[in-house]
Design a protein around this motif. Structure first.
Motif, PDB file in Angstrom:
ATOM      1  N   THR A  33       0.831  -1.207   0.000  1.00 51.75           N
ATOM      2  CA  THR A  33       0.000   0.000   0.000  1.00 51.75           C
ATOM      3  C   THR A  33       0.864   1.255   0.000  1.00 51.75           C
ATOM      4  N   LYS A  36       2.204   1.914  -3.534  1.00 51.89           N
ATOM      5  CA  LYS A  36       1.178   2.386  -4.458  1.00 51.89           C
ATOM      6  C   LYS A  36       0.857   3.867  -4.244  1.00 51.89           C
ATOM      7  N   TYR A  43      -2.259   6.311  -4.565  1.00 48.87           N
ATOM      8  CA  TYR A  43      -3.283   5.418  -4.016  1.00 48.87           C
ATOM      9  C   TYR A  43      -3.599   5.823  -2.585  1.00 48.87           C
ATOM     10  N   VAL A  48     -10.477   5.183  -1.312  1.00 53.92           N
ATOM     11  CA  VAL A  48     -11.023   4.019  -2.023  1.00 53.92           C
ATOM     12  C   VAL A  48     -12.222   3.456  -1.273  1.00 53.92           C
ATOM     13  N   GLY A 137      -8.280   0.559  -7.077  1.00 52.03           N
ATOM     14  CA  GLY A 137      -8.198   1.912  -6.567  1.00 52.03           C
ATOM     15  C   GLY A 137      -7.524   2.875  -7.510  1.00 52.03           C
ATOM     16  N   ASN A 138      -6.930   2.428  -8.612  1.00 54.47           N
ATOM     17  CA  ASN A 138      -6.230   3.287  -9.544  1.00 54.47           C
ATOM     18  C   ASN A 138      -6.830   3.086 -10.916  1.00 54.47           C
ATOM     19  N   GLU A 151      -1.203  -3.259 -10.675  1.00 57.14           N
ATOM     20  CA  GLU A 151      -2.606  -3.554 -10.401  1.00 57.14           C
ATOM     21  C   GLU A 151      -3.203  -4.445 -11.481  1.00 57.14           C
TER      22      GLU A 151
END
Length: 268
Positions: A33, A36, A43, A48, A137-138, A151
């Motif tokens: 995480t 990202k 991110y 999200v 999330g992206n 991803e």
């Protein structure tokens, strides 16, 4: 912090800000995480979940439960369970959307007075699971963004495992996401949220599975989940930048292992 009671209750849309914040906080130290967050589109896990959670709560295929401290009303953690091969009516009954069937709403659990010093980092379990009930999330799929490539790779791997674990006609349950606020971790909150779901799986006679983050798989093992597959990711292959000095290490993000885990139902 003193011991106390908490209960497992149905989550509502009004709970989304607190639950999204818990998810963001619980993944602050997760390397996948963290990395990202340096992508072309940074991110942000809290954002999200702020978007995803209302859909989770309204979905006829998901049940979202929260752990609530009895004396203060504070949300301590939450879990979203997915149901495959169940009718919407069955899921609604399990989730307690009909008050006459909500037998779990007032279930109280004694919170451990002290943290378990030997506990693994349970309750920082999974980002929203890609596939049936979640989105990435992206949204920038451009080839020049290594995080987008990461991803795409992890989403493709998830899709393959979803097809393998629950093809058409399968009846099962799965953990979409579970998170517990850092200050309440290793106090039995995550285990209580897990037990609620595994009890439903046992009652229905179905298996359950989860896509576990690196830190959570040992907690799932304690609840009879067994590893059936892994995805070992060399994070540096997708890293847009080296890890900041304050994160420590040797200037490398290192490898990160996702684990697919399955739990068979226990006979009553």
């Amino acid at each position: 912090m003193a011991a106390g009671l908490f209960s497992i209750q149905s989550a509502t849309v009004a709970d989304v800000p607190a639950m999204a914040r818990i998810s963001g906080d619980s993944f602050v130290e997760d390397r996948h995480t963290q990395m990202k967050g340096f992508g072309k589109v940074p991110y942000d896990l809290e954002n999200v979940f702020s978007s995803e959670l209302p859909r989770f709560i309204d979905s006829p295929r998901l049940v979202v439960r929260k752990a609530v401290r009895e004396d203060t009303g504070e949300i301590m953690g939450w879990v979203a369970w997915g149901f495959r091969g169940f009718t919407p009516e069955e899921v609604a009954g399990i989730g307690g959307r009909n008050p006459e069937t909500d037998t779990e709403k007032d279930t109280k659990t004694q919170m451990s007075a002290e943290r378990d010093s030997n506990a693994s980092k349970e309750e920082t379990t999974s980002e929203p699971m890609s596939g049936e009930d979640s989105t990435s999330g992206n949204d920038d799929a451009s080839g020049d963004d290594p995080i987008s490539r990461l991803e795409a790779m992890t989403d493709a791997d998830m899709k393959q495992w979803m097809e393998k674990l629950m093809p058409d006609g399968t009846r099962c349950m799965y953990v979409v996401s579970l998170a517990v606020a850092p200050k309440w971790q290793s106090r039995g909150v995550g285990s209580a949220l897990m037990r609620w779901g595994t009890a439903q799986a046992d009652a229905a006679g179905v298996f359950a599975w989860v896509h576990s983050s690196e830190d959570a798989w040992q907690m799932y093992s304690k609840h009879a989940f067994e590893v059936v597959g892994t995805l070992d990711v060399d994070l540096d292959e997708y890293a847009p930048v080296p890890p900041p000095v304050e994160l420590g290490g040797d200037g490398k993000w290192g490898h990160y292992v996702f684990r697919y885990m399955k739990r068979l139902p226990k006979a009553g």
